[in-house]
Design a protein around this motif. Structure first.
Motif, PDB file in Angstrom:
ATOM      1  N   VAL A  49       0.802  -1.063   0.089  1.00 41.15           N
ATOM      2  CA  VAL A  49       0.065   0.063  -0.155  1.00 41.15           C
ATOM      3  C   VAL A  49       0.867   1.205  -0.111  1.00 41.15           C
ATOM      4  O   VAL A  49       0.484   2.072  -0.663  1.00 41.15           O
ATOM      5  N   VAL A  50       1.930   1.240   0.988  1.00 35.67           N
ATOM      6  CA  VAL A  50       2.774   2.356   0.758  1.00 35.67           C
ATOM      7  C   VAL A  50       3.481   2.603  -0.416  1.00 35.67           C
ATOM      8  O   VAL A  50       3.624   3.596  -0.844  1.00 35.67           O
ATOM      9  N   TYR A  51       3.888   1.750  -1.329  1.00 32.69           N
ATOM     10  CA  TYR A  51       4.608   1.433  -2.384  1.00 32.69           C
ATOM     11  C   TYR A  51       3.660   2.143  -3.488  1.00 32.69           C
ATOM     12  O   TYR A  51       3.926   3.162  -4.201  1.00 32.69           O
ATOM     13  N   VAL A  52       2.307   1.594  -3.496  1.00 30.55           N
ATOM     14  CA  VAL A  52       1.319   2.124  -4.770  1.00 30.55           C
ATOM     15  C   VAL A  52       0.932   3.612  -4.288  1.00 30.55           C
ATOM     16  O   VAL A  52       0.990   4.323  -5.147  1.00 30.55           O
ATOM     17  N   LYS A  53       0.873   3.909  -3.068  1.00 36.94           N
ATOM     18  CA  LYS A  53       0.688   5.268  -2.719  1.00 36.94           C
ATOM     19  C   LYS A  53       1.651   6.468  -3.220  1.00 36.94           C
ATOM     20  O   LYS A  53       1.493   7.368  -3.852  1.00 36.94           O
ATOM     21  N   HIS A  54       3.000   6.037  -3.063  1.00 37.78           N
ATOM     22  CA  HIS A  54       4.167   6.618  -3.411  1.00 37.78           C
ATOM     23  C   HIS A  54       4.395   6.932  -4.943  1.00 37.78           C
ATOM     24  O   HIS A  54       4.355   7.927  -5.502  1.00 37.78           O
ATOM     25  N   GLU A  55       4.038   5.796  -5.809  1.00 37.74           N
ATOM     26  CA  GLU A  55       4.044   5.700  -7.136  1.00 37.74           C
ATOM     27  C   GLU A  55       2.956   6.773  -7.622  1.00 37.74           C
ATOM     28  O   GLU A  55       3.034   7.234  -8.426  1.00 37.74           O
ATOM     29  N   ASN A  56       1.707   6.555  -6.851  1.00 37.23           N
ATOM     30  CA  ASN A  56       0.618   7.265  -7.284  1.00 37.23           C
ATOM     31  C   ASN A  56       1.144   8.988  -7.334  1.00 37.23           C
ATOM     32  O   ASN A  56       0.354   9.811  -7.959  1.00 37.23           O
ATOM     33  N   ARG A  57       1.498   9.081  -6.193  1.00 40.44           N
ATOM     34  CA  ARG A  57       2.167  10.627  -6.063  1.00 40.44           C
ATOM     35  C   ARG A  57       2.783  10.876  -6.866  1.00 40.44           C
ATOM     36  O   ARG A  57       2.963  12.186  -7.309  1.00 40.44           O
ATOM     37  N   LEU A  58       3.902  10.256  -7.235  1.00 35.76           N
ATOM     38  CA  LEU A  58       4.874  10.274  -8.290  1.00 35.76           C
ATOM     39  C   LEU A  58       4.054  10.876  -9.736  1.00 35.76           C
ATOM     40  O   LEU A  58       4.601  11.683 -10.386  1.00 35.76           O
ATOM     41  N   LEU A  59       3.199   9.723 -10.180  1.00 31.72           N
ATOM     42  CA  LEU A  59       2.760   9.954 -11.302  1.00 31.72           C
ATOM     43  C   LEU A  59       1.621  11.195 -11.320  1.00 31.72           C
ATOM     44  O   LEU A  59       1.567  11.759 -12.248  1.00 31.72           O
ATOM     45  N   THR A  60       0.869  11.458 -10.054  1.00 30.86           N
ATOM     46  CA  THR A  60       0.180  12.597 -10.080  1.00 30.86           C
ATOM     47  C   THR A  60       1.211  13.970 -10.539  1.00 30.86           C
ATOM     48  O   THR A  60       0.871  14.774 -11.097  1.00 30.86           O
ATOM     49  N   THR A  61       2.250  14.164  -9.915  1.00 33.35           N
ATOM     50  CA  THR A  61       3.251  15.005  -9.841  1.00 33.35           C
ATOM     51  C   THR A  61       3.638  15.158 -11.416  1.00 33.35           C
ATOM     52  O   THR A  61       3.712  16.321 -12.114  1.00 33.35           O
ATOM     53  N   GLU A  62       3.951  13.968 -11.961  1.00 37.64           N
ATOM     54  CA  GLU A  62       4.333  13.901 -13.623  1.00 37.64           C
ATOM     55  C   GLU A  62       3.306  14.594 -14.505  1.00 37.64           C
ATOM     56  O   GLU A  62       3.353  15.287 -15.240  1.00 37.64           O
ATOM     57  N   VAL A  63       1.902  14.312 -14.321  1.00 45.43           N
ATOM     58  CA  VAL A  63       0.691  14.585 -14.920  1.00 45.43           C
ATOM     59  C   VAL A  63       0.752  16.037 -14.821  1.00 45.43           C
ATOM     60  O   VAL A  63       0.527  16.912 -15.796  1.00 45.43           O
ATOM     61  N   GLU A  64       0.825  16.469 -13.516  1.00 46.85           N
ATOM     62  CA  GLU A  64       0.610  18.076 -13.475  1.00 46.85           C
ATOM     63  C   GLU A  64       1.837  18.726 -14.487  1.00 46.85           C
ATOM     64  O   GLU A  64       1.469  19.808 -14.869  1.00 46.85           O
ATOM     65  N   ARG A  65       2.856  18.216 -13.972  1.00 47.27           N
ATOM     66  CA  ARG A  65       4.150  19.004 -14.810  1.00 47.27           C
ATOM     67  C   ARG A  65       3.829  18.854 -16.512  1.00 47.27           C
ATOM     68  O   ARG A  65       4.146  19.830 -16.891  1.00 47.27           O
TER      69      ARG A  65
END
Length: 115
Positions: free
Chosen positions: A37-53
């Motif tokens: 769960v921690v790993y998936v949340k971390h990846e989700n945050r990274l991908l959300t940041t990338e989408v915004e960029r």
């Protein structure tokens, strides 16, 4: 008294190896799932940041594209081209027009025969 009579009969232990295996396995599984769960949340945050960029970059490129289209339209304006042709190239409109007609030739096939 014999040796067998002197030893006390063993009582079954309230905690045996078999009874500890399932809870330990479940605890290990819970820890692994929590790490997942921690790993998936971390990846989700990274991908959300990338989408915004990428959205910001897209907006910047859209704005640049609009500015380039406006610049192209301004540079291709007929009056500007005419002014440049007259000033920089020394071109002018011809005063007299002479129309010359070419004699009509017989149409030929690309192979070489006449139609």
């Amino acid at each position: 008294m014999s040796a067998a009579a002197r030893t006390k009969p063993r009582m079954p232990s309230p905690v045996s190896r078999d009874s500890l295996a399932i809870p330990l396995l479940l605890a290990l599984l819970a820890i692994l799932l929590a790490l997942g769960v921690v790993y998936v949340k971390h990846e989700n945050r990274l991908l959300t940041t990338e989408v915004e960029r990428l959205r910001t970059e897209r907006d910047r490129l859209d704005m640049e594209w609009s500015q380039l289209q406006l610049e192209e339209a301004a540079l291709a304006h007929h009056a500007r081209i005419e002014t440049l042709a007259r000033d920089q190239l020394g071109m002018s409109e011809p005063r007299d027009y002479v129309v010359v007609e070419q004699p009509k030739r017989a149409l030929r096939d690309p192979v070489g025969g006449a139609r």
